[in-house]
Structure formats: structure tokens, C-alpha cells
Design a protein around this motif. Structure first.
Motif, PDB file in Angstrom:
ATOM      1  N   VAL C 690       0.836  -1.194   0.000  1.00  0.00           N
ATOM      2  CA  VAL C 690       0.000   0.000   0.000  1.00  0.00           C
ATOM      3  C   VAL C 690       0.874   1.248   0.000  1.00  0.00           C
ATOM      4  O   VAL C 690       0.579   2.239  -0.670  1.00  0.00           O
ATOM      5  N   LEU C 691       1.969   1.188   0.738  1.00  0.00           N
ATOM      6  CA  LEU C 691       2.873   2.333   0.790  1.00  0.00           C
ATOM      7  C   LEU C 691       3.435   2.626  -0.599  1.00  0.00           C
ATOM      8  O   LEU C 691       3.436   3.769  -1.054  1.00  0.00           O
ATOM      9  N   LEU C 693       2.148   1.759  -3.388  1.00  0.00           N
ATOM     10  CA  LEU C 693       1.029   2.229  -4.213  1.00  0.00           C
ATOM     11  C   LEU C 693       0.867   3.726  -4.040  1.00  0.00           C
ATOM     12  O   LEU C 693       0.708   4.485  -4.994  1.00  0.00           O
ATOM     13  N   LEU C 694       0.938   4.160  -2.778  1.00  0.00           N
ATOM     14  CA  LEU C 694       0.769   5.571  -2.464  1.00  0.00           C
ATOM     15  C   LEU C 694       1.885   6.399  -3.079  1.00  0.00           C
ATOM     16  O   LEU C 694       1.646   7.442  -3.681  1.00  0.00           O
ATOM     17  N   LEU C 695       3.097   5.920  -2.900  1.00  0.00           N
ATOM     18  CA  LEU C 695       4.223   6.683  -3.427  1.00  0.00           C
ATOM     19  C   LEU C 695       4.148   6.746  -4.940  1.00  0.00           C
ATOM     20  O   LEU C 695       4.480   7.744  -5.560  1.00  0.00           O
ATOM     21  N   VAL C 697       1.353   6.577  -6.908  1.00  0.00           N
ATOM     22  CA  VAL C 697       0.317   7.490  -7.395  1.00  0.00           C
ATOM     23  C   VAL C 697       0.575   8.915  -6.933  1.00  0.00           C
ATOM     24  O   VAL C 697       0.230   9.865  -7.597  1.00  0.00           O
ATOM     25  N   GLY C 698       1.159   9.055  -5.738  1.00  0.00           N
ATOM     26  CA  GLY C 698       1.392  10.398  -5.214  1.00  0.00           C
ATOM     27  C   GLY C 698       2.611  10.944  -5.920  1.00  0.00           C
ATOM     28  O   GLY C 698       2.933  12.071  -5.987  1.00  0.00           O
TER      29      GLY C 698
END
Lengths: 101, 466, 698
Positions: C690-691, C693-695, C697-698
Motif C-alpha cells: 500500500v505504501l 502504491l501511495l508513493l 500514485v502520489g
């Protein structure tokens, strides 16, 4: 920049704790690893709280509360370990796999 | 309002602490009655807070209608579990501790639901978490040992993440009070996200969000069903409360990322829970996986919290679905405990024809299962289809669609339960429902509420929520 | 007066009474039956009321205010006529059940679900909004599930299919409890589409009210059409109808639904359940057509939708009729025939959307629904009586029964003639219009299917009548005759089906005169049909010749095969010929579709979980435990931590994990290994994913 060093230490402790938690199979060792993670978290908390004027005193209070949380958890897990040792004469968590699938 | 909170603390905390001392030392058997009285009194006390809002205790506690509503649902759930335990736990050697823990955990649930400050969150979370580990292990047999060991060891990891998450989040918002955060400087955005993610893991752990779910099938599927009814029906509310109270104020600052995390987690959680439930033969374990699937539905509503135009429906949906969920899970697990007490094995084959031997509880059980399935006009239909799925229709119709597909999959196993309950030959022995079977009353209350609320009181609930 | 409310409420009340009168025996049965009668009377008054007023009756009360869901009825001529047919047919079937189900141990359950079924069906017909309609829709699903599985003890004689027969390795016999499950799972599959469609419509219009949806057609169809999504939307929205009406590829559940009591089969096939899907299209296709008229962009997409409906309908008609040719079970022949006839109705409605005079196609579908309901109910009820007498569901165990059961024979012949479409029976008129409409629509394949199916229908109907009542007596029948078991059905059973068969004939006789009038009533004020339409009955000579030659061809082939020496020889050689054999098996095993479903879906599921497991195994177990940890430990020990970790590279430890993983049964379940460490690995790796994924997309 002192706080940053504490954060690094906290990260290292975190990694050590996770490594231990994932690889150990003795319940007490797992507990110790988990405690290392917990202390890493506390260290992070205190260093962030003291970063500059923010939530310093409250941060300290929260850490004290959190330590009591960890104490309670240690108590419970140790008693679970005692219960397990009484029943199985072993502390290997791999023995606990009746439930699966 | 402070008076009400004080009374609750005295009532639940006081009785909870005194009960075991009294019973263990004096050898009396008053604890069930005291616990019943305490939970029964807590219902009007919490009820008196309906519609009120304001901050108490120097801003550490904040009362709001939604939180009061959740607290009321939790209290009703705890009361019903206590009623069922009067029969179920009568002969347990540890039963005074059971009641003490029930009450203390309930008190902790209130504080998490009303939390407004990080210090209260840590304290209340600790209270509930530790109480729930002990509750799961209270039977002291092999099954509960395994369940509680898994629960507690994973729980320690998750509470460390909680502390980490709070540290990072407070480092960004620079105050220990949770308040709405509309934007953050770019430099600390990653820190905030990391903190939020750790909190999601910590709260999601209790909710049963994949991949933080490992303990859940073994605890819900392995512990005594009576205990599970409390852990699944009441204690789970703390994670929903924490999501709403701790994380919701932070969402506006990171709305897009929040949506992505929640949508991703909800999709894998729903699919994992439903697919794994499909292959289960043990009904208790199947219901454990169904809990995971339900957690996925909650995450859909949490995802919808990201944007202003879907937020109000999502909040109503969460409130309503909590009602569906608590009524159904308390009822179903109490029902399973009842069947087990009547000598039925909790596998599908073992429950063959139970609905014919025990018609009342079988029927109510079927109603609760149908409600989880989303059969109109039961409460579950409204909360799941009409609120939860609808809430993301504006922002991500595909997520709503995946939700609908998942509830289509779930029919596969829910229908199996009903099929075995009714369309199978019952065993040849004499089993009857008698008036002293308190579990049947619990099933009656939950099922009748599910039907009545579905038939038109949904409106009243929505009014109470907003 | 609010007769429309009463129409659907009385059966529900009857259902509750049946439960309450659990121990009342006969009184419970009669009261439950009378509740259906009450509904039938109320539906008659409702129709009268609708005809008297120019406009549709629309009464609604607020129900769930926050969502704008109302509690109401909307009765136009479509709903009123439909409710009338359903209620009266159900009443006749209820009368029949009084005798047919006598002595069954589960009568309370039977009557509860019977009344519940009828009530739900009437509710779905009369509901004024989608939520209430969905409620009735799900109610019929639930009740059918319970009734199909009524004989849940799964004795062999209650099953459908030959015990022990397998096709492509998949068992081809289905006990009642399994069939019930199939019914609910197959139809729920379609409901996913229905509820998604409801959600989408609500999203655009903020209302569930059906008249409102027709009124605001531009607001939901417009944006969808402009986005190019109207065609998929219509398909998804109608998915529930396809599944409920057992259209290909959802037809499988209907076939095995034969495990229920025959009265239930009659109810499902004639009055309720499967007609719900056709009703859905009758209700909404005028609205879809309206969308095509109002929004230019929508027109090609709506056309594509109707073409699809026509093709699926036509194909189902043909496809199911072929399977009826070889079936050996009496009820199964009728089941195939139902799905085939439903295909005709879908063909009509699909074609209706493509021709200029939409009401004509609409009426073709609607009137065929009506005539099919009548003759199919009669056929099923006769079949029930026959099976009851000969104690076998196979036509091989029947034959020559006409002498013992004259009236039943008469009823079945009349109903079968109607099914075949022989003039002047009712089925002839309605089926002929469908073929005409299909021809006009320009969907040639649909038309072709329609014509060919007419011949197939004639063949299998004739074969059914011959094998049941005429032909030579089977050993079973001779045996029964010796023991004087053969007898005419009880009047309570006989009268309902004889009535239905006679109605089918009489209405057909007067159709040229009164037909336009009846059709006029049916279309007088249907929601979404605005233009004036004056129905007329006329015969297109070319078409008549085509379809009648098919019909009589079918009959002649059947008679020839069974009654001439050459025919019998042909039958025999066909059975012995390998090609004939293969063809027979292909049809008999339902084109292997059932097997394919089981192999693809069930097998695919296993394959998927195997793949997941393999990656899980190789990445986490192999990669993490076998490569990463030893590697890490080695590195660490090189650094001088050796005394710190002594037991990590421990062969038995690794062997044990691997054995453990391999030992677990089901593939999906391997994800839940029971090992705390693995749960924690999942926990933290999930967190990392998830981390990232966040990095990312972010």
C-alpha cells in the motif's frame, strides 16, 4: 538535528523488531521482538514530540500511557505463553495451527 | 453531559472492577445479574446523549450524534451478549472475569467512539485491546489458546503501528487534539501519509481489512461463538469509531490518496472475504470470512468520505450498516453458540435440518443471514445497497459495481447456510427450544429489529444519525 | 378503492395465515388457497377500475423519505392484465395443489411459499417504483428456491436427469436441494445487473418511481447515450430479466428446476418467476423506445440492444426446442418448451423495438405470454396427474394411457395443439404474430429461428402426446393396469387443467372477432406508449403457408416415426448409427453447456487459486523463507552476528514449512496457513504494498 538521529535509531529498531517478529517461532522471542518495535515507536514519538514547540508535554504524557499499554500487553502475552507451556510443554507458535484454510 | 459520562464510568468501570472480586472471594454468583443490570442501565444513559453535541473534559472527549448512535448500538449489542451469556457461560469457571471484561471493554468502546485527543485514544485502545485478548482466551482450552495467541501477537504489532502513526500524525498537525485538517505544507505531506497509513493498518487490523486480517478467521472461527459475538459485534466498532474520529478529519488534506488506499483495500478485502467464505464448510468460520467481506463494504463508505458530495450519504451508510452488522453478527454468533450448546456441530452438514428442529431460532437465523446478504426489505438491503454502494456512485461507480458483484458472490455461501438449516434432514434425536433458552430471545430481538428497521424505520435511524 | 394494493397484499396475508395455522391441516390449505382466490378477485376489480378510468392508477405513500422510496402501486393496462393472468392462473394451480400435494409432510412450508411466491409476483407487477419491484423480484427468487428444493431429502425419484449419467465428466443429475441452489445462484447473477441498473438510474434521476423514470427518460438515457454507454447499460439493466426468464446463457437453472413438485413447476413456468423477466421487458421496452425517439444519439444503441434481445430470444427458442426433441422426462420436455417459448417472447419484444409500429411487437410478446401461460399451466398440471398415476417421470414408462384418462388426454391434446400453433388455437394466433413481427424487423436470423422452431415445437409436442397417451403401453403401464392403479385424476385436479385447455381453444376460436378488442384493452394505456394504436388480426398468406407447413411437417414427421413401419425402422437405425447417437447425446446432454459451465467456472476457480497459490508459494514461501532469510542471515553472520542467530538455517525448519504449505487442501485456503508468522508477513508486506502504491500514485 539531534531528533533526526533518534528517528534513525528508531527506524533501525523497527527493522530489527520486524525481522525478529517474522522469523522467530518462540512466543517469548516474538514478544521481545514486538517490544523492540514498540520501543522504536515510543522513541519516534518522543523525538517527534521534542522536535520543536508543538505537543511536547502532551507527547510525553501519551508515551507514559503507551508504556502502560505495552505493559498490559506484555502481561497478557506472557500469561498466554504460560497457558501454552502448561498445555503443550512448548512455546513454538508453529504448534498453533489447528485453525487454517 | 459530563455527568452522563461520569455515570457510565462509575457504572461500567465500578461494576466491572468489583464483580470478579466479589464473586471470586465470596463465592457468590451475582456477576451475571450485575453485568446485565449495568448494560441495561447504560442503554438509557447513552440514549440520553442522543442528538447532543459538544466537547467535554477539556476537549479530550467530543460528543456527536453519530458517535452516540454507534455507542448506543454497541450498548445494545453488549446487552444482548450478556443476556445470552447467562445461559452460555453459566458453568464457566472464569465467568466472573468474563463479565468484568465485557463491561470494561464496553467502557473502552465508548471512549474510542467519543475520542477527541490522542492520549484518550491510546488509553482507550489499550483498554479494549487487552480486554479483547483476554476475552478470546477466557475459555483456557486449546482452541482459545490458539486464537488468543494469534490475536495478541498480531495485536502487539498493530498497537506499535498505532503509536508510530500517532507520532507521525501529531508531528504534522502539532496538537494532540484531532481537528479538521484542510491542507498541509508539501514538505510534511509524505510524513502525514505515512502516519495515516500506519493508523489505517492499526485500525484496519481490528476491522479485519486484508492484508491485516490474518488473525480474524482463526479468532472468529475458533474461539467460543459467544465470545465471538462480542468481539465481532461490539469491539469491532472501535475501529469504525477510530476511522471516523481520528482519520476522517485528516482526509481533506490528502483526499485523493485516501480514496486510492481505501478503494484498493476495499476491493481486495471484499474479494478475499467472499471467495474464502465460499469454500468453507464450517459455518462459524464462514461467518468469520463474511466479517472480512463486510469490512470491505465499510471501506467502500470510508472511500466515499474522501469527497464532500459523497460524505453525508457515506456517513449515514456507515451508521446504518453498523446497525445491520451488529444485529446480524451478534445474532448469528449467539445463534451458533446456541446450536453448539444444543449439540449440533457447527459445520454445514452438522447444522442439517436445525431449522426444522429449532424452528424459531432457525428462522431468525435465516433472517439475519438474509439481511447480511442484502435481501430486501431487510435492513441489510437498505444499508448495503442503498447507502453504502450508492455513496460512491458519484465518485467511482466502478467501486459500487464491484461491491454489487461481491454481494452477488456472497449469495453462494449465505444460501448454503439457509439450505442446510432448512432443506436437509434433521438428526434423529430429541431437541427442542424451551423457554429458558435465553439465546432464542436474543435471536428474536435481533431478527425482529432487522425486519422492523428494514420495513420503514430506516428513516428514523437516518434522522437520528444526522 | 385500492384493489391494487389488496391484490398483492392478500397472498402475503395468506402466507402468514398458513404459518399461523401450522397445525390446522386441511383448513390451512383451504385458507391459503382462498387467499389466492381473493387476490384473483381483487385483480379483476383492479382491471375493471383501470378500464373505467382513462389513465393509469397511481397511488403512492411515502416510505423511506430520505431516499424518496415510496410505497405504492402503478397500474396501467399492462400491469392490470398481467396481474389478472397471474392471479387467476395461480388460483387454479392452488386448487390443483389442494389435491396434488395432499399428505405431503411439508405442507405448511409449501403453502407459505406458494402464497409468498404469488404475492411477490403480484407486487413486482404492480409496484410503482424500482425498489418495491426489486423487493417482489427477490421475493420470487427466494420462494422459487424454497419450492424447487421442497423435497429436500433428495430421493432419487425426485431428481431431474438420469442418475449416474455424466457428460464430459460432469454429473448430469440434480437432486432438489442442489437445483434450488442453482436457481437462486443463476438468477442472482442477473440481479447483480438489475440492481446496478437501478443504482445508475437513481444516480441520474434521483427517483425510483417507474412513471418518473419514463417521464425523465432524457435525463438518464441522454448522458449514457452521449457517453456511448447506453447499450451496455441496457444490457446490464436487463440482465436480471434474462436470468429470470432463463434465456441463453442463463437457461440452465430452469431445466433443473423440475425437481420441485409439479404444481410448483406449473406456477414457475406459467404464472410467476419466468414471466417476471418478460414482464420486465414489457414494462421497460416502451421506455427504451421512448429514449430512442427523444435522443438521436441513443437510437443506434437502443437498436443494438433490441437486436441483441431478438437474437438471444430467437436462439434460445431454437436451442431449447432442439433439446426437447430427445428428452425422456415428461416434465423436462415441458421445461425445455417453456424456455423455448420464452425465447419467442423475447424475440417478439426485441423485434418490436426495431419495427415502426412498436405496439404491434409489444402486443405479440404480451399476448403470447398470455396464451403460453394458459396452455403451459394446463400441460404441467396434466403432466403432474400422469406422473402421479404411473409413478415415473419418464415417458418410456407411459404410453397408451388415453383409455384410462380420457379427460386428461383431451386436456393435454388441446393444450399441446395450442403450443404447436395449430389453428384455430390461441397459440396459433399469438405465435404467428411473433413470426410476422420478427420478419418485419429485418433480423433475418431471428425470423429463421422462429420458423424452424415452429416445426421443432410441433414435432416434440406431438411426440410428447403420442408417447404419453397413445402409442403402445409400456411395461410399467401394463403392470399398473393389472393392479388397477390407472384412474382418471381427481376432479379437483382435473377441472383446473381442463378449464385451461378449453379456454385455450375457445379464446382461439373467437380471436378473429374479439382479438382486436382484447388486444386493444391490453395496450389501452401502457406506460411509455403514447401513439394511438388500433390492433387488428389479419393473416399474411405467405407467412401462414410457411409456418403452417413447418407445423404440419413437424406433426407428420412425429406421427410417421412412431406409427409407420418405415418410421420405426428409421428411429431404430438412428439410434444405432454413431452419428445419430452422437447427435442424440449432444442434444440430450443439453449441448454440453452445463458441463462447460461446471468445467470452466468451477475448474477455472480452482485454476485461479492454483495460480495465486503458486505465486504466493514461490514469492513468499520460497522467496522469503528460503532465499531471503537464509541470505540475510548469512550476510549478517558474516558480519559477526553468528552467535546471535544459531538456528535459522535449519533444514528441518524449512522442510517443515514447505511440507506444511503443500499439505493444505483447497488452494485458496492456503493463504490462511494458520501460522502467525505468515500472517505477520502478510501484514507487513501488505503495508509495504500500500505504501508503494501511495508513493507511486502520489
Amino acid at each position: 538535528m539531534e531528533a533526526a538521529w533518534f528517528l534513525y535509531v528508531s527506524a533501525i529498531l523497527f527493522a530489527i523488531g520486524i525481522y525478529g517478529l517474522l522469523t522467530r517461532r518462540n512466543m517469548i522471542r516474538m514478544l521481545l521482538s514486538a517490544e523492540i518495535i514498540f520501543n522504536a515507536a515510543l522513541l519516534a514519538f518522543l523525538s517527534l514530540a521534542s522536535l520543536d514547540a508543538g505537543y511536547g508535554p502532551v507527547g510525553g504524557a501519551i508515551v507514559v500511557i503507551a508504556i502502560s499499554l505495552s505493559a498490559a500487553e506484555v502481561g497478557v502475552i506472557v500469561s498466554i505463553a504460560i497457558m501454552m507451556f502448561r498445555m503443550r510443554r512448548a512455546l513454538d507458535v508453529y504448534e498453533l495451527r489447528k485453525f487454517k484454510g | 453531559m459530563e455527568m452522563v459520562i461520569w455515570s457510565l464510568m462509575v457504572l461500567l468501570g465500578g461494576v466491572g472492577l468489583v464483580v470478579p472480586t466479589l464473586d471470586y472471594l465470596k463465592g457468590t454468583k451475582v456477576s451475571p445479574y450485575l453485568a446485565l443490570l449495568a448494560t441495561a442501565l447504560a442503554i438509557p444513559l447513552v440514549g440520553s446523549l442522543i442528538g447532543r453535541s459538544g466537547t467535554l473534559f477539556d476537549g479530550t472527549i467530543r460528543v456527536s450524534p453519530l458517535a452516540t448512535y454507534l455507542a448506543l448500538v454497541a450498548t445494545v449489542g453488549a446487552f444482548l451478549v450478556t443476556v445470552a451469556s447467562m445461559v452460555q457461560a453459566r458453568n464457566w469457571s472464569t465467568s466472573p472475569s468474563l463479565y468484568s471484561l465485557l463491561l470494561l471493554a464496553l467502557l473502552g468502546v465508548y471512549f474510542v467512539l467519543y475520542v477527541n485527543d490522542a492520549s484518550v485514544l491510546v488509553a482507550a485502545w489499550a483498554l479494549v485491546a487487552v480486554a479483547s485478548y483476554v476475552l478470546v482466551g477466557i475459555r483456557k482450552d486449546e482452541d482459545s489458546l490458539e486464537a488468543t495467541a494469534k490475536y495478541a501477537l498480531m495485536g502487539v504489532a498493530s498497537s506499535s503501528l498505532l503509536i508510530f502513526g500517532i507520532a507521525l500524525v501529531l508531528g504534522v498537525i502539532r496538537t494532540s487534539t484531532f481537528q479538521v485538517l484542510n491542507s498541509v505544507p508539501l514538505g510534511v505531506r509524505t510524513t502525514l501519509l505515512l502516519g495515516i497509513l500506519m493508523l489505517v493498518a492499526a485500525f484496519g487490523f481490528k476491522l479485519g481489512v486484508v492484508p491485516f486480517h490474518g488473525w480474524l478467521p482463526d479468532v472468529y472461527g475458533g474461539a467460543h461463538p459467544l465470545i465471538v459475538s462480542f468481539v465481532a459485534g461490539v469491539i469491532k466498532l472501535i475501529s469504525i469509531g477510530a476511522f471516523l474520529r481520528v482519520l476522517q478529519p485528516l482526509i481533506p488534506a490528502v483526499a485523493d490518496e485516501w480514496f486510492i488506499i481505501m478503494a484498493f483495500l476495499s476491493v481486495i478485502t471484499m474479494f478475499y472475504g467472499n471467495l474464502a467464505a465460499l469454500v468453507q464448510r464450517n459455518v462459524q468460520r464462514m461467518m468469520a470470512y463474511s466479517s472480512i467481506a463486510q469490512a470491505g463494504y465499510f471501506l467502500i463508505a470510508f472511500a466515499a468520505l474522501a469527497y464532500a458530495d459523497s460524505r453525508s450519504v457515506a456517513l449515514q451508510g456507515i451508521g446504518l450498516h453498523v446497525t445491520t452488522y451488529v444485529l446480524a453478527k451478534v445474532g448469528i454468533f449467539v445463534g451458533l453458540a446456541y446450536f453448539a450448546r444444543k449439540g449440533f456441530d457447527l459445520t454445514l452438514e452438522g447444522l442439517s435440518g436445525v431449522g426444522r428442529k429449532l424452528p424459531l431460532s432457525g428462522t431468525f437465523m435465516a433472517i439475519l443471514v438474509l439481511s447480511l446478504m442484502g435481501m430486501p426489505p431487510l435492513l441489510g438491503f437498505w444499508s448495503k445497497f442503498m447507502y453504502i454502494f450508492y455513496s460512491v456512485m458519484n465518485v467511482a461507480p466502478w467501486l459500487a459495481f464491484l461491491g454489487i458483484v461481491n454481494s452477488g458472490i456472497s449469495v453462494g455461501y449465505y444460501a448454503q447456510v439457509i439450505r442446510y438449516l432448512f432443506f436437509a434432514d434433521p438428526p434423529e434425536r430429541e431437541v427442542r427450544e424451551v423457554e429458558s433458552d435465553l439465546e432464542v430471545y436474543v435471536l428474536t430481538v435481533t431478527a425482529v429489529l432487522t425486519v422492523l428497521l428494514g420495513l420503514g424505520l430506516v428513516d428514523a435511524l437516518v434522522a437520528a444519525l444526522s | 378503492m385500492e384493489y391494487a394494493f389488496l391484490t398483492w397484499q392478500i397472498p402475503y396475508i395468506g402466507a402468514i395465515l398458513a404459518l399461523l395455522l401450522n397445525r390446522a391441516g386441511k383448513a390451512r390449505d383451504v385458507i391459503a388457497m382462498l387467499a389466492i382466490f381473493g387476490a384473483a378477485v381483487a385483480s379483476t376489480f383492479t382491471l375493471q377500475e383501470v378500464l373505467a378510468s382513462e389513465e393509469a392508477i397511481h397511488i403512492s405513500y411515502p416510505w423511506i423519505k430520505s431516499l424518496g422510496v415510496t410505497f405504492g402501486v402503478y397500474v396501467d393496462s399492462l400491469a392490470a392484465v398481467m396481474a389478472l393472468i397471474v392471479a387467476w392462473l395461480s388460483f387454479l394451480i392452488a386448487v390443483y395443489s389442494l389435491k396434488y400435494m395432499e399428505g405431503d409432510p411439508g405442507l405448511t412450508r409449501y403453502w407459505f411459499f406458494f402464497d409468498f411466491f404469488v404475492g411477490s409476483m403480484l407486487l413486482l407487477i404492480l409496484a410503482d417504483n424500482l425498489v418495491l419491484m426489486f423487493l417482489g423480484w427477490e421475493g420470487t427468487g427466494l420462494a422459487s428456491y424454497a419450492l424447487i428444493g421442497h423435497w429436500y431429502t433428495d430421493e432419487d425419484e425426485r431428481c431431474v436427469g438420469d442418475i449416474g449419467r455424466k457428460a464430459l465428466g460432469v454429473p448430469m443429475w440434480f437432486p432438489p436441494s442442489h437445483s434450488g441452489l442453482r436457481a437462486i445462484v443463476f438468477t442472482r447473477l442477473g440481479d447483480v445487473g438489475f440492481i446496478a441498473g437501478i443504482g445508475a438510474i437513481y444516480y441520474f434521476t434521483h427517483t425510483f418511481s417507474i412513471p418518473q423514470i419514463a417521464h425523465m427518460v432524457g435525463e438518464w438515457a441522454g448522458p449514457l447515450a452521449h457517453a456511448g454507454l447506453l447499450f451496455p447499460f441496457l444490457l446490464i439493466f436487463s440482465l436480471g430479466a434474462f436470468a429470470k426468464s432463463a434465456q441463453f446463457p442463463f437457461h440452465e437453472w430452469l431445466v433443473t428446476a423440475m425437481t420441485g413438485p409439479t404444481s410448483v413447476s406449473a406456477l414457475i413456468h406459467a404464472a410467476t418467476m419466468v414471466k417476471a423477466g418478460v414482464y420486465f421487458l414489457l414494462r421497460f421496452s416502451p421506455i427504451f423506445v421512448l429514449a430512442a425517439h427523444e435522443i438521436p444519439a441513443a437510437e443506434p444503441q437502443v437498436h443494438a440492444f433490441f437486436t441483441t434481445v431478438a437474437l438471444i430470444g430467437g436462439f434460445t427458442a431454437f436451442f431449447m426446442a432442439t433439446q426437447a426433441l430427445v428428452s425422456r422426462e415428461l416434465k423436462l420436455i415441458l421445461a425445455f418448451s417453456t424456455a423455448s417459448q420464452l425465447g419467442y417472447m423475447f424475440l417478439a419484444l426485441g423485434a418490436a423495438g426495431l419495427i415502426t409500429e412498436f405496439p404491434m411487437g409489444f402486443l405479440a410478446g404480451f399476448s403470447h405470454l398470455m396464451s403460453h401461460a394458459i396452455f403451459k399451466a394446463a400441460l404441467f398440471l396434466v403432466a403432474g396427474a400422469v406422473i402421479h398415476v404411473v409413478h415415473s417421470r419418464y415417458i418410456d414408462d407411459m404410453g397408451g394411457l388415453w383409455r384410462a384418462m380420457k379427460w386428461s388426454f383431451l386436456a393435454m391434446s388441446l393444450a399441446a395443439l395450442s403450443l404447436m400453433g395449430v389453428p384455430p388455437f390461441m397459440g396459433f394466433w399469438t405465435k404467428d404474430t411473433i413470426i410476422e413481427v420478427a420478419k418485419e424487423s429485418g433480423v433475418f436470423l431471428g425470423y429463421l429461428f422462429g420458423v424452424v422452431t415452429a416445426g421443432l415445437t410441433a414435432f416434440y409436442s406431438t411426440r410428447m402426446v403420442i408417447r404419453t397417451f397413445l402409442y403402445e403401453k409400456s411395461e410399467n403401464v401394463i403392470h399398473a393396469e393389472e393392479h388397477h392403479h390407472l384412474h382418471e385424476a381427481h376432479p379437483l385436479m382435473l377441472i383446473p387443467y381442463l378449464t385451461l385447455a378449453l379456454i385455450s381453444l375457445l379464446v382461439g376460436l373467437v380471436w378473429p372477432v374479439y382479438g382486436p378488442q382484447i388486444l386493444g384493452v391490453m395496450v389501452s394505456n401502457v406506460l411509455g406508449i403514447h401513439e394511438e394504436f388500433h390492433p387488428h388480426v389479419e393473416l399474411n398468406l405467405g407467412l401462414l403457408v410457411t409456418s403452417l407447413s413447418m407445423v404440419f411437417g413437424g406433426i407428420l414427421v412425429a406421427v410417421g416415426l412412431y406409427y409407420t413401419a418405415g418410421g420405426r425402422r428409421a428411429l431404430k437405425s438412428m439410434r444405432e448409427n454413431p452419428v445419430g447417437r452422437a447427435l442424440h447425446d449432444f442434444l440430450y446432454d443439453r449441448w454440453y453447456i452445463n458441463s462447460i459451465y461446471y468445467i470452466v467456472i468451477v475448474g477455472g476457480f480452482a485454476w485461479l487459486s492454483r495460480v495465486i497459490y503458486r505465486y504466493f508459494d514461490s514469492l513468499i514461501v520460497d522467496g522469503f523463507y528460503h532465499r531471503f532469510i537464509p541470505w540475510l542471515t548469512e550476510k549478517l553472520s558474516v558480519l559477526g552476528f553468528k552467535y546471535f542467530e544459531t538456528e535459522v538455517i535449519d533444514e528441518t525448519y524449512h522442510d517443515r514449512i514447505v511440507r506444511l504449505f503443500r499439505a493444505f487442501g483447497s488452494y485458496v485456503r492456503r493463504l490462511q496457513t494458520g501460522l502467525i508468522n505468515q500472517y505477520l508477513v502478510t501484514f507487513f508486506i501488505g503495508l509495504l504494498i500500500v505504501l508503494f502504491l501511495l508513493l507511486w500514485v502520489g
